[in-house]
Design a protein around this motif. Structure first.
Motif, mmCIF file in Angstrom:
data_model
loop_
_atom_site.group_PDB
_atom_site.id
_atom_site.type_symbol
_atom_site.label_atom_id
_atom_site.label_comp_id
_atom_site.label_asym_id
_atom_site.label_seq_id
_atom_site.Cartn_x
_atom_site.Cartn_y
_atom_site.Cartn_z
ATOM 1 N N ILE A 1 -3.247 -2.672 4.258
ATOM 2 C CA ILE A 1 -2.638 -1.557 3.536
ATOM 3 C C ILE A 1 -3.442 -1.277 2.262
ATOM 4 O O ILE A 1 -4.251 -2.115 1.837
ATOM 5 C CB ILE A 1 -1.162 -1.837 3.178
ATOM 6 N N LYS A 2 -3.186 -0.128 1.640
ATOM 7 C CA LYS A 2 -3.930 0.252 0.444
ATOM 8 C C LYS A 2 -3.043 0.521 -0.767
ATOM 9 O O LYS A 2 -3.550 0.773 -1.863
ATOM 10 C CB LYS A 2 -4.778 1.493 0.744
ATOM 11 N N SER A 3 -1.718 0.480 -0.573
ATOM 12 C CA SER A 3 -0.805 0.699 -1.688
ATOM 13 C C SER A 3 0.497 -0.047 -1.426
ATOM 14 O O SER A 3 0.816 -0.344 -0.262
ATOM 15 C CB SER A 3 -0.508 2.194 -1.862
ATOM 16 N N PRO A 4 1.264 -0.364 -2.479
ATOM 17 C CA PRO A 4 2.539 -1.076 -2.287
ATOM 18 C C PRO A 4 3.491 -0.355 -1.345
ATOM 19 O O PRO A 4 4.236 -1.000 -0.598
ATOM 20 C CB PRO A 4 3.106 -1.154 -3.710
ATOM 21 N N GLU A 5 3.465 0.997 -1.377
ATOM 22 C CA GLU A 5 4.380 1.752 -0.539
ATOM 23 C C GLU A 5 4.168 1.503 0.959
ATOM 24 O O GLU A 5 5.108 1.599 1.759
ATOM 25 C CB GLU A 5 4.232 3.253 -0.828
ATOM 26 N N ILE B 1 3.745 -1.250 2.366
ATOM 27 C CA ILE B 1 4.300 -2.532 2.793
ATOM 28 C C ILE B 1 5.593 -2.342 3.579
ATOM 29 O O ILE B 1 6.054 -3.251 4.288
ATOM 30 C CB ILE B 1 4.545 -3.468 1.579
ATOM 31 N N PHE B 2 6.200 -1.172 3.497
ATOM 32 C CA PHE B 2 7.454 -0.932 4.206
ATOM 33 C C PHE B 2 7.316 -1.166 5.715
ATOM 34 O O PHE B 2 8.239 -1.658 6.360
ATOM 35 C CB PHE B 2 7.950 0.500 3.958
ATOM 36 N N LYS B 3 6.164 -0.791 6.260
ATOM 37 C CA LYS B 3 5.991 -0.890 7.709
ATOM 38 C C LYS B 3 6.028 -2.343 8.189
ATOM 39 O O LYS B 3 6.851 -2.687 9.049
ATOM 40 C CB LYS B 3 4.693 -0.209 8.120
ATOM 41 N N PRO B 4 5.157 -3.253 7.656
ATOM 42 C CA PRO B 4 5.230 -4.649 8.112
ATOM 43 C C PRO B 4 6.475 -5.380 7.625
ATOM 44 O O PRO B 4 6.912 -6.357 8.254
ATOM 45 C CB PRO B 4 3.959 -5.272 7.529
ATOM 46 N N ALA B 5 7.064 -4.919 6.516
ATOM 47 C CA ALA B 5 8.222 -5.618 5.964
ATOM 48 C C ALA B 5 9.531 -5.217 6.632
ATOM 49 O O ALA B 5 10.497 -5.984 6.620
ATOM 50 C CB ALA B 5 8.324 -5.365 4.461
ATOM 51 N N TYR B 6 9.553 -4.028 7.227
ATOM 52 C CA TYR B 6 10.795 -3.537 7.811
ATOM 53 C C TYR B 6 10.613 -3.024 9.245
ATOM 54 O O TYR B 6 11.120 -3.627 10.191
ATOM 55 C CB TYR B 6 11.391 -2.416 6.942
ATOM 56 N N ALA B 7 9.899 -1.921 9.392
ATOM 57 C CA ALA B 7 9.814 -1.260 10.693
ATOM 58 C C ALA B 7 9.181 -2.142 11.764
ATOM 59 O O ALA B 7 9.606 -2.126 12.923
ATOM 60 C CB ALA B 7 9.023 0.047 10.558
ATOM 61 N N GLU B 8 8.158 -2.930 11.386
ATOM 62 C CA GLU B 8 7.458 -3.770 12.366
ATOM 63 C C GLU B 8 7.483 -5.240 11.947
ATOM 64 O O GLU B 8 6.542 -5.987 12.198
ATOM 65 C CB GLU B 8 6.016 -3.284 12.526
ATOM 66 N N GLN C 1 -4.827 -7.920 -3.846
ATOM 67 C CA GLN C 1 -5.852 -7.604 -2.862
ATOM 68 C C GLN C 1 -5.719 -8.481 -1.620
ATOM 69 O O GLN C 1 -5.953 -8.027 -0.495
ATOM 70 C CB GLN C 1 -7.249 -7.768 -3.467
ATOM 71 N N THR C 2 -5.342 -9.733 -1.833
ATOM 72 C CA THR C 2 -5.141 -10.658 -0.709
ATOM 73 C C THR C 2 -4.041 -10.152 0.213
ATOM 74 O O THR C 2 -4.194 -10.148 1.445
ATOM 75 C CB THR C 2 -4.780 -12.061 -1.232
ATOM 76 N N VAL C 3 -2.934 -9.717 -0.385
ATOM 77 C CA VAL C 3 -1.817 -9.174 0.394
ATOM 78 C C VAL C 3 -2.218 -7.885 1.093
ATOM 79 O O VAL C 3 -1.948 -7.688 2.284
ATOM 80 C CB VAL C 3 -0.591 -8.944 -0.513
ATOM 81 N N PHE C 4 -2.876 -7.009 0.377
ATOM 82 C CA PHE C 4 -3.280 -5.723 0.957
ATOM 83 C C PHE C 4 -4.239 -5.930 2.128
ATOM 84 O O PHE C 4 -4.121 -5.268 3.164
ATOM 85 C CB PHE C 4 -3.932 -4.842 -0.105
ATOM 86 N N ASP C 5 -5.204 -6.824 1.960
ATOM 87 C CA ASP C 5 -6.166 -7.085 3.035
ATOM 88 C C ASP C 5 -5.468 -7.655 4.270
ATOM 89 O O ASP C 5 -5.785 -7.278 5.408
ATOM 90 C CB ASP C 5 -7.246 -8.065 2.555
ATOM 91 N N TYR C 6 -4.546 -8.570 4.050
ATOM 92 C CA TYR C 6 -3.872 -9.225 5.172
ATOM 93 C C TYR C 6 -3.064 -8.222 5.988
ATOM 94 O O TYR C 6 -3.114 -8.211 7.223
ATOM 95 C CB TYR C 6 -2.950 -10.343 4.669
ATOM 96 N N PHE C 7 -2.321 -7.355 5.300
ATOM 97 C CA PHE C 7 -1.468 -6.391 5.996
ATOM 98 C C PHE C 7 -2.181 -5.067 6.287
ATOM 99 O O PHE C 7 -1.582 -4.148 6.839
ATOM 100 C CB PHE C 7 -0.203 -6.122 5.176
#
Length: 356
Positions: free
Chosen positions: A199-203, A205-212, A191-197
C-alpha cells in the motif's frame, strides 16, 4: 508382538497459521512427524474443512511411517487454537467420530495450550503461546486448569504477531492524524508496513484489515518489523518491548491460581514459551522481565525442542487410560530463569527504558 507395539496414537497441534502432527507407537517410538503451513483453527476455516485438513495430515503421517491410511488409531488428541470451550470441544470430537468413523477409536479435543504443557510438564506448569495469536494456561498437579487470554484478535491476542501488527498500524494512523504522537520516529515502521501490505497510504490499510482480512497474513508483518527492530529502529523495538510485557502479564495473572505444591521448597515454576514470536526473544526479553519479576515467583522459561503434537498424542493415550513412556525432560531447554525483583534489583536492575 507385545500389545504396546500394536497400539498407535496420534497428536495434532493446530494453529491459525501452522499445524503439525505426530504418530507414536505404544512403546513410545515416534513413527512420523508432519508439519507445515496449514491452519486448523475451526473458527477461521469452519468445522468440516478443519476436520478434512486434520485427516489429510494424518494420512500424510501414516504414509511417512509406512502405514496404510486405513489403519485405525487407538487414540487421537487434537490440541488446537480456538478450542477453549469444553462443551464445543466435545461436540467437535463427536462430529469427527461420526464423519470419519474409521479414523480412531477415541478422539479428545483441547486448546493448543494443553498440548504444549503436556509436552513439557504434564504434572503441572504454565504455557504461554505467542504466534499469530496469544494464549496462556496453568495446569495444576490435580489436573485443574486456569487460563488467561485466547480471546482472538478482536478482544485480545495481546503480545502476539497479530497484536504487534495492529499496534504498529494504530501507532502510524494515530501519529499521522495528530491523535497521539509516537514517542519515536515512525518512518521505518511505516515503510515496513506499507511494503508488506503493498500500500502507499494509511487509507489503503482498510482492504487487508477488513475487506480481505486473513489473520495469519496480517500477523506476518511482525516478521518484517522484527528485522528492523534488530537493525535498531526504536519504534519497532518499542513494539516488541510492549509485546514482551503483555506476554508476561499472562503469567502474572495466573500466579494466584498456582497450587502451592508446584512451588514447594522454592521450586521454580516451569513456563513453556511456545510460538514463533519467541524466536525474537532478545526483542521481547526486557519488557517481559520487567513484568514477570513482579510476580514474586521464580520461573524457569523453557522452549520446546520437540513439537507440541507430542503432548497431544500423550493426552490421547491418557484418554484411553494408557500411559505412553515419554521422557519429558528431553522435550525442552531452558532459555532463562526469572527471579522475583527483590532477589535481583540489588545486583542487576532492569531499567524501564528500553533505549539504554
Amino acid at each position: 508382538m507385545s500389545n504396546d507395539l500394536k497400539m498407535l496414537f496420534a497428536g495434532l497441534e493446530g494453529g491459525s497459521s501452522n499445524s503439525n502432527c505426530v504418530l507414536i507407537r505404544g512403546d513410545g517410538e515416534i513413527l512420523a512427524t508432519i508439519g507445515g503451513g496449514t491452519s486448523t483453527n475451526h473458527l477461521l476455516i469452519g468445522e468440516e474443512e478443519c476436520q478434512r485438513r486434520i485427516v489429510d495430515l494424518l494420512d500424510e503421517a501414516k504414509k511417512a511411517a509406512g502405514l496404510s491410511d486405513e489403519v485405525k488409531l487407538d487414540g487421537l488428541g487434537l490440541c488446537m487454537s480456538g478450542c477453549e470451550d469444553n462443551e464445543a470441544n466435545l461436540k467437535f470430537a463427536e462430529s469427527m467420530m461420526n464423519r470419519y468413523p474409521k479414523l480412531s477409536k477415541s478422539i479428545i479435543v483441547k486448546s493448543d495450550t494443553i498440548g504444549s504443557i503436556m509436552t513439557v510438564c504434564p504434572t503441572g506448569g504454565i504455557v504461554v503461546i505467542a504466534g499469530t495469536g496469544s494464549n496462556s494456561l496453568l495446569l495444576n498437579p490435580d489436573g485443574s486448569t486456569f487460563n488467561c487470554g485466547g480471546w482472538g484478535h478482536l478482544l485480545g491476542d495481546e503480545g502476539s504477531g497479530c497484536w504487534i501488527g495492529i499496534q504498529a498500524i494504530k501507532t502510524i494512523v494515530a501519529h499521522e492524524t495528530n491523535l497521539i504522537h509516537s514517542p519515536f520516529p515512525i518512518d521505518v515502521v511505516r515503510q515496513t508496513v506499507f511494503d508488506y501490505f503493498n500500500i502507499k497510504s494509511p487509507e489503503e490499510i482498510f482492504k487487508p484489515a477488513y475487506a480481505e482480512f486473513v489473520k495469519s497474513h496480517f500477523a506476518g508483518v511482525c516478521t518484517n518489523i522484527a528485522k528492523v527492530a534488530m537493525e535498531g529502529d526504536k519504534l519497532a523495538q518499542k513494539l516488541f518491548y510492549d509485546a514482551g510485557g503483555m506476554l508476561a502479564r499472562h503469567i502474572v495473572a495466573l500466579v494466584p491460581k498456582i497450587d502451592p505444591i508446584l512451588m514447594r521448597d522454592g521450586k521454580p515454576i516451569t513456563v513453556a514459551c511456545v510460538g514463533s514470536l519467541f524466536k525474537s526473544w532478545p526483542l521481547l526479553q526486557k519488557g517481559f522481565l520487567e513484568i514477570a519479576q513482579t510476580a514474586g515467583v521464580t520461573f524457569n522459561l523453557v522452549q520446546l525442542t520437540r513439537p507440541s503434537s507430542l503432548g497431544a498424542a500423550y493426552l490421547s493415550a491418557c484418554n484411553t487410560d494408557f500411559k505412553l513412556p515419554i521422557d519429558f525432560a528431553t522435550n525442552a531447554e531452558l532459555i532463562e530463569q526469572v527471579k522475583p525483583i527483590e532477589m535481583v534489583k540489588s545486583t542487576n536492575p532492569v531499567s524501564s527504558c528500553i533505549m539504554m
